[in-house]
Design an enzyme around this catalytic site. Structure first.
Site, PDB file in Angstrom:
ATOM      1  N   ARG A  34      -0.689 -10.689   6.350  1.00 39.71           N
ATOM      2  CA  ARG A  34      -0.543  -9.788   5.214  1.00 39.71           C
ATOM      3  C   ARG A  34       0.922  -9.488   4.894  1.00 39.71           C
ATOM      4  NH1 ARG A  34      -4.045  -7.856   1.226  1.00 39.71           N
ATOM      5  NH2 ARG A  34      -5.624  -8.334   2.797  1.00 39.71           N
ATOM      6  N   ARG A  46      -7.460  -6.380   7.544  1.00 40.69           N
ATOM      7  CA  ARG A  46      -6.619  -6.547   6.357  1.00 40.69           C
ATOM      8  C   ARG A  46      -5.263  -7.104   6.741  1.00 40.69           C
ATOM      9  NH1 ARG A  46      -2.886  -4.463   2.671  1.00 40.69           N
ATOM     10  NH2 ARG A  46      -3.560  -4.676   0.491  1.00 40.69           N
ATOM     11  N   CYS A  47      -4.690  -6.612   7.836  1.00 40.29           N
ATOM     12  CA  CYS A  47      -3.383  -7.087   8.287  1.00 40.29           C
ATOM     13  C   CYS A  47      -3.388  -8.588   8.566  1.00 40.29           C
ATOM     14  CB  CYS A  47      -2.957  -6.350   9.554  1.00 40.29           C
ATOM     15  SG  CYS A  47      -2.505  -4.629   9.313  1.00 40.29           S
ATOM     16  N   MET A  48      -4.514  -9.113   9.010  1.00 37.61           N
ATOM     17  CA  MET A  48      -4.567 -10.507   9.438  1.00 37.61           C
ATOM     18  C   MET A  48      -4.823 -11.487   8.294  1.00 37.61           C
ATOM     19  SD  MET A  48      -6.494 -10.400  13.135  1.00 37.61           S
ATOM     20  CE  MET A  48      -7.948  -9.512  12.563  1.00 37.61           C
ATOM     21  N   GLY A 106      -5.246  -4.624  11.795  1.00 36.89           N
ATOM     22  CA  GLY A 106      -6.673  -4.851  11.637  1.00 36.89           C
ATOM     23  C   GLY A 106      -6.989  -6.043  10.756  1.00 36.89           C
TER      24      GLY A 106
END
Length: 406
Positions: A159, A394-396, A392
């Site tokens: 992200r 979304r970050c990945m 999490g």
């Protein structure tokens, strides 16, 4: 592949970019965790299995999954001169300034086929791998860390190095030297990969720009409104520059909402504070709901106009997203102990795959239960190892294409 298209956080996800964790995680050492932005050392084999579950869930939901390493391999395999240019940039972005040391490093990396060379650049190159002899005084005196090229341990958080905004992208100048190299990979993909370069994709930020910005601080709330966090990792000057360029482009965006986030490891990006679940549903860390300062940035004849916003986050979102109501789900519920615990393990960091359907870590069971009670489907994935990097679902993931929503 069609060109990038992202005008929301919740439109059905069609194409996403990931990085499957690799040997870079095994090159983390206890004494260098802080420098490499980790709190603990994940167990690679299990981290990969957990990441494969994420990819499998995405595919089961009709999402095309791309991997940054495969795109980079396809890019560099086209032209030997391009591969050589990439190696020069790898040396530059790893701050190897000794000319003799740089040449030895290039010689070493040239010996590998493209795929293995990319793996080396990501996983790290140690002193013991390269026969330096006494060619470089710098190499003799700077052995306090065993790597000439440091591992890109944070790369599975795709992200942050770039963002898809509308029909364009930002290639981000990351806030730390250790992560700035990650943006270089997608810089090459968007410049030279045949599926991307032919579309003449606009850039709204570039890794050579002077101010720090990271993708976890950018959320596309609608085709009119973009939210950007001013955080530990994103500077206010970068927010102004991004807003100015968006307003000067052909994009329909009319407003950038700037959120001032307290500088804390638990709240490092905007998407660790709140994410969008459905048309009017958000999950948010309740301790920050009333204390975040907000600013509204709009275009003006002088460039941009900035106003300070009053009221809680929910009211501001309701106002500018033109929604009749906003439903806020508290990360961790009403218990302050659970709030802190599940915020730490990214309970607020969900990935929406379609309106009202999100991917979340299974460990955040209190938050997930509350999200379900709000009428949102939660697809849980395991995270005992992935969560050690403080990020999490979304970050990945970096969405490349989402369907347009009403």
């Amino acid at each position: 592949m069609t060109r990038p298209f992202v005008y929301s956080e919740i439109g059905k996800l069609k194409t996403v970019l990931l990085h499957r964790p690799g040997k870079e995680l095994e090159n983390l050492t206890p004494t260098r965790l802080k420098e490499l932005l980790f709190d603990d050392i994940p167990y690679l084999e299990l981290a990969q299995k957990e990441h494969d579950v994420l990819a499998s869930v995405l595919r089961e939901n009709g999402v095309e999954v791309l991997y940054v390493t495969e795109l980079l391999k396809e890019t560099l395999s086209q032209d030997e001169n391009l591969r050589e240019e990439f190696l020069s940039d790898v040396i530059k972005y790893n701050n190897i300034t000794s000319k003799s040391l740089a040449e030895r490093m290039k010689e070493y990396l040239r010996t590998f086929p493209t795929e293995e060379m990319i793996e080396k650049v990501i996983s790290g190159v140690s002193f013991k791998e390269v026969n330096l002899g006494y060619s470089s005084l710098a190499s003799q005196l700077r052995r306090e860390f065993p790597f000439l090229i440091r591992p890109m341990a944070n790369l599975y958080f795709q992200r942050d190095p770039m963002v898809t905004i509308g029909r364009g992208v930002t290639i981000n100048r990351m806030s730390t030297n250790i992560r700035r190299r990650e943006s270089l990979l997608m810089d090459y993909v968007y410049k030279y990969h045949p599926d991307f370069k032919k579309n003449d994709i606009p850039r709204y930020y570039d890794l050579e720009d002077p101010f720090f910005i990271e993708g976890g601080d950018v959320e596309i709330l609608s085709s009119k409104v973009v939210a950007v966090g001013i955080s530990q990792r994103t500077e206010p000057e970068a927010v102004e520059l991004l807003a100015t360029r968006l307003f000067q482009s052909d994009e329909p965006f009319e407003r950038v909402l700037a959120f001032e986030i307290p500088e804390s490891r638990a709240f490092m990006h905007l998407d660790t504070v709140f994410t969008m679940l459905d048309y009017y549903k958000f999950v948010i860390h309740p301790k920050l709901q009333g204390v975040i300062r907000l600013f509204s940035i709009t275009p003006s004849k002088y460039g941009i106009h900035i106003t300070s916003e009053e009221g809680e986050v929910g009211e501001v979102l309701k106002k500018y997203l033109k929604l009749p109501a906003i439903q806020i789900i508290k990360c961790g519920g009403d218990d302050p102990v659970v709030q802190d615990r599940e915020q730490w393990s990214d309970g607020s960091n969900t990935l929406c795959v379609s309106p009202g359907v999100v991917i979340a870590y299974s460990r955040n069971y209190v938050t997930n239960s509350l999200i379900r009670k709000a009428g949102v489907e939660v697809i849980e994935i395991p995270s005992s190892e992935l969560s050690r990097g403080r990020g999490g679902p979304r970050c990945m993931s970096m969405p490349i294409i989402r369907e347009k929503i009403d």
